[in-house]
Design a protein around this motif. Sequence first.
Motif, PDB file in Angstrom:
ATOM      1  N   LYS A 130       0.827  -1.208   0.000  1.00 21.81           N
ATOM      2  CA  LYS A 130       0.000   0.000   0.000  1.00 21.81           C
ATOM      3  C   LYS A 130       0.860   1.257   0.000  1.00 21.81           C
ATOM      4  O   LYS A 130       0.607   2.203  -0.749  1.00 21.81           O
ATOM      5  CB  LYS A 130      -0.927   0.021   1.222  1.00 21.81           C
ATOM      6  N   GLN A 131       1.865   1.263   0.830  1.00 18.41           N
ATOM      7  CA  GLN A 131       2.764   2.422   0.918  1.00 18.41           C
ATOM      8  C   GLN A 131       3.487   2.649  -0.417  1.00 18.41           C
ATOM      9  O   GLN A 131       3.574   3.778  -0.906  1.00 18.41           O
ATOM     10  CB  GLN A 131       3.766   2.201   2.046  1.00 18.41           C
ATOM     11  N   ALA A 132       3.971   1.580  -1.013  1.00 16.42           N
ATOM     12  CA  ALA A 132       4.679   1.691  -2.286  1.00 16.42           C
ATOM     13  C   ALA A 132       3.742   2.082  -3.424  1.00 16.42           C
ATOM     14  O   ALA A 132       4.126   2.848  -4.323  1.00 16.42           O
ATOM     15  CB  ALA A 132       5.405   0.376  -2.600  1.00 16.42           C
ATOM     16  N   VAL A 133       2.521   1.577  -3.404  1.00 16.74           N
ATOM     17  CA  VAL A 133       1.527   1.954  -4.419  1.00 16.74           C
ATOM     18  C   VAL A 133       1.263   3.455  -4.346  1.00 16.74           C
ATOM     19  O   VAL A 133       1.233   4.149  -5.374  1.00 16.74           O
ATOM     20  CB  VAL A 133       0.210   1.158  -4.254  1.00 16.74           C
ATOM     21  N   ASN A 134       1.085   3.981  -3.142  1.00 17.39           N
ATOM     22  CA  ASN A 134       0.811   5.406  -2.985  1.00 17.39           C
ATOM     23  C   ASN A 134       1.965   6.264  -3.506  1.00 17.39           C
ATOM     24  O   ASN A 134       1.738   7.263  -4.186  1.00 17.39           O
ATOM     25  CB  ASN A 134       0.505   5.744  -1.527  1.00 17.39           C
ATOM     26  N   ALA A 135       3.192   5.868  -3.194  1.00 20.27           N
ATOM     27  CA  ALA A 135       4.358   6.620  -3.662  1.00 20.27           C
ATOM     28  C   ALA A 135       4.461   6.564  -5.186  1.00 20.27           C
ATOM     29  O   ALA A 135       4.725   7.575  -5.847  1.00 20.27           O
ATOM     30  CB  ALA A 135       5.628   6.083  -3.018  1.00 20.27           C
ATOM     31  N   THR A 136       4.230   5.387  -5.749  1.00 16.71           N
ATOM     32  CA  THR A 136       4.308   5.223  -7.203  1.00 16.71           C
ATOM     33  C   THR A 136       3.205   6.022  -7.887  1.00 16.71           C
ATOM     34  O   THR A 136       3.457   6.731  -8.875  1.00 16.71           O
ATOM     35  CB  THR A 136       4.212   3.734  -7.588  1.00 16.71           C
ATOM     36  N   ALA A 137       2.001   5.929  -7.379  1.00 20.36           N
ATOM     37  CA  ALA A 137       0.877   6.667  -7.950  1.00 20.36           C
ATOM     38  C   ALA A 137       1.134   8.167  -7.912  1.00 20.36           C
ATOM     39  O   ALA A 137       0.758   8.893  -8.842  1.00 20.36           O
ATOM     40  CB  ALA A 137      -0.415   6.322  -7.220  1.00 20.36           C
ATOM     41  N   GLY A 138       1.791   8.628  -6.873  1.00 21.82           N
ATOM     42  CA  GLY A 138       2.123  10.058  -6.768  1.00 21.82           C
ATOM     43  C   GLY A 138       3.046  10.512  -7.886  1.00 21.82           C
ATOM     44  O   GLY A 138       2.873  11.611  -8.435  1.00 21.82           O
ATOM     45  N   THR A 139       4.007   9.666  -8.243  1.00 21.47           N
ATOM     46  CA  THR A 139       4.912  10.041  -9.338  1.00 21.47           C
ATOM     47  C   THR A 139       4.178  10.027 -10.671  1.00 21.47           C
ATOM     48  O   THR A 139       4.424  10.886 -11.522  1.00 21.47           O
ATOM     49  CB  THR A 139       6.157   9.132  -9.409  1.00 21.47           C
ATOM     50  N   CYS A 140       3.272   9.083 -10.844  1.00 17.80           N
ATOM     51  CA  CYS A 140       2.476   9.037 -12.080  1.00 17.80           C
ATOM     52  C   CYS A 140       1.623  10.293 -12.192  1.00 17.80           C
ATOM     53  O   CYS A 140       1.560  10.925 -13.252  1.00 17.80           O
ATOM     54  CB  CYS A 140       1.590   7.797 -12.102  1.00 17.80           C
ATOM     55  N   LYS A 141       0.964  10.656 -11.096  1.00 22.34           N
ATOM     56  CA  LYS A 141       0.088  11.825 -11.098  1.00 22.34           C
ATOM     57  C   LYS A 141       0.866  13.097 -11.413  1.00 22.34           C
ATOM     58  O   LYS A 141       0.408  13.934 -12.201  1.00 22.34           O
ATOM     59  CB  LYS A 141      -0.630  11.960  -9.762  1.00 22.34           C
ATOM     60  N   SER A 142       2.029  13.266 -10.830  1.00 24.71           N
ATOM     61  CA  SER A 142       2.832  14.466 -11.090  1.00 24.71           C
ATOM     62  C   SER A 142       3.138  14.612 -12.571  1.00 24.71           C
ATOM     63  O   SER A 142       2.998  15.696 -13.142  1.00 24.71           O
ATOM     64  CB  SER A 142       4.154  14.417 -10.309  1.00 24.71           C
ATOM     65  N   CYS A 143       3.541  13.529 -13.184  1.00 20.66           N
ATOM     66  CA  CYS A 143       3.869  13.562 -14.605  1.00 20.66           C
ATOM     67  C   CYS A 143       2.614  13.819 -15.441  1.00 20.66           C
ATOM     68  O   CYS A 143       2.632  14.646 -16.353  1.00 20.66           O
ATOM     69  CB  CYS A 143       4.550  12.270 -15.030  1.00 20.66           C
ATOM     70  N   HIS A 144       1.541  13.140 -15.124  1.00 18.89           N
ATOM     71  CA  HIS A 144       0.294  13.340 -15.873  1.00 18.89           C
ATOM     72  C   HIS A 144      -0.203  14.780 -15.740  1.00 18.89           C
ATOM     73  O   HIS A 144      -0.657  15.376 -16.723  1.00 18.89           O
ATOM     74  CB  HIS A 144      -0.786  12.372 -15.409  1.00 18.89           C
ATOM     75  N   ASP A 145      -0.105  15.340 -14.550  1.00 19.63           N
ATOM     76  CA  ASP A 145      -0.549  16.717 -14.342  1.00 19.63           C
ATOM     77  C   ASP A 145       0.208  17.701 -15.226  1.00 19.63           C
ATOM     78  O   ASP A 145      -0.373  18.633 -15.768  1.00 19.63           O
ATOM     79  CB  ASP A 145      -0.381  17.132 -12.871  1.00 19.63           C
ATOM     80  N   ASP A 146       1.514  17.488 -15.372  1.00 18.81           N
ATOM     81  CA  ASP A 146       2.349  18.423 -16.121  1.00 18.81           C
ATOM     82  C   ASP A 146       2.484  18.094 -17.614  1.00 18.81           C
ATOM     83  O   ASP A 146       2.717  19.006 -18.414  1.00 18.81           O
ATOM     84  CB  ASP A 146       3.748  18.485 -15.509  1.00 18.81           C
ATOM     85  N   PHE A 147       2.370  16.825 -17.959  1.00 16.86           N
ATOM     86  CA  PHE A 147       2.750  16.438 -19.323  1.00 16.86           C
ATOM     87  C   PHE A 147       1.692  15.670 -20.115  1.00 16.86           C
ATOM     88  O   PHE A 147       1.943  15.270 -21.241  1.00 16.86           O
ATOM     89  CB  PHE A 147       4.039  15.609 -19.284  1.00 16.86           C
ATOM     90  N   ARG A 148       0.519  15.464 -19.544  1.00 14.48           N
ATOM     91  CA  ARG A 148      -0.513  14.698 -20.260  1.00 14.48           C
ATOM     92  C   ARG A 148      -1.788  15.532 -20.368  1.00 14.48           C
ATOM     93  O   ARG A 148      -2.297  16.029 -19.359  1.00 14.48           O
ATOM     94  CB  ARG A 148      -0.823  13.406 -19.512  1.00 14.48           C
ATOM     95  N   ALA A 149      -2.292  15.668 -21.568  1.00 10.77           N
ATOM     96  CA  ALA A 149      -3.537  16.389 -21.790  1.00 10.77           C
ATOM     97  C   ALA A 149      -4.692  15.564 -21.241  1.00 10.77           C
ATOM     98  O   ALA A 149      -4.660  14.336 -21.269  1.00 10.77           O
ATOM     99  CB  ALA A 149      -3.739  16.652 -23.284  1.00 10.77           C
ATOM    100  N   LYS A 150      -5.676  16.225 -20.765  1.00 12.34           N
ATOM    101  CA  LYS A 150      -6.833  15.546 -20.168  1.00 12.34           C
ATOM    102  C   LYS A 150      -7.709  14.931 -21.207  1.00 12.34           C
ATOM    103  O   LYS A 150      -7.840  15.219 -22.297  1.00 12.34           O
ATOM    104  CB  LYS A 150      -7.650  16.523 -19.326  1.00 12.34           C
TER     105      LYS A 150
END
Length: 150
Positions: A130-150
Amino acid sequence: MMKYSNLLLAGALFTVSMTASAQFAKPDDAIKYRKNALFVMQQNFGRVAGMAAGKIPFDPKVAANSAAVADFVAKLPWAGFGVGTDMGETKAKPEIWTDKAKFDDYASKMQAEMTKLSAAAKTGNLDNIKQAVNATAGTCKSCHDDFRAK
């Protein structure tokens, strides 16, 4: 389920051996390549994340296999973000190419977290996962927020 994960991993290994030194014939090929790699990564990460969230029954073996596939595939899509691949059917924002250093940094951080997730999944400890999933998901979200169109 395990056969499916092993088949995906074998296919990914084959793909890496073929594409690591090969160039894409055209930009659309690179876009398809990265989309497919990201899809396989997301499917495997999503399976582990679903278990961590209690949406899928926890199976330590499936979690470990899925996390290992996601970890491996997390290294693949970046070759598909070359020159000329900013056009066509893609959600990639232009900032990927104008701020390549930041994009590459996000990719590296995600890969590092995906490796930690794989290690956590191998322990079979759901709290660690669970802890590792949350950390990994956070990195995905950061990249998607900055570099992926909605």
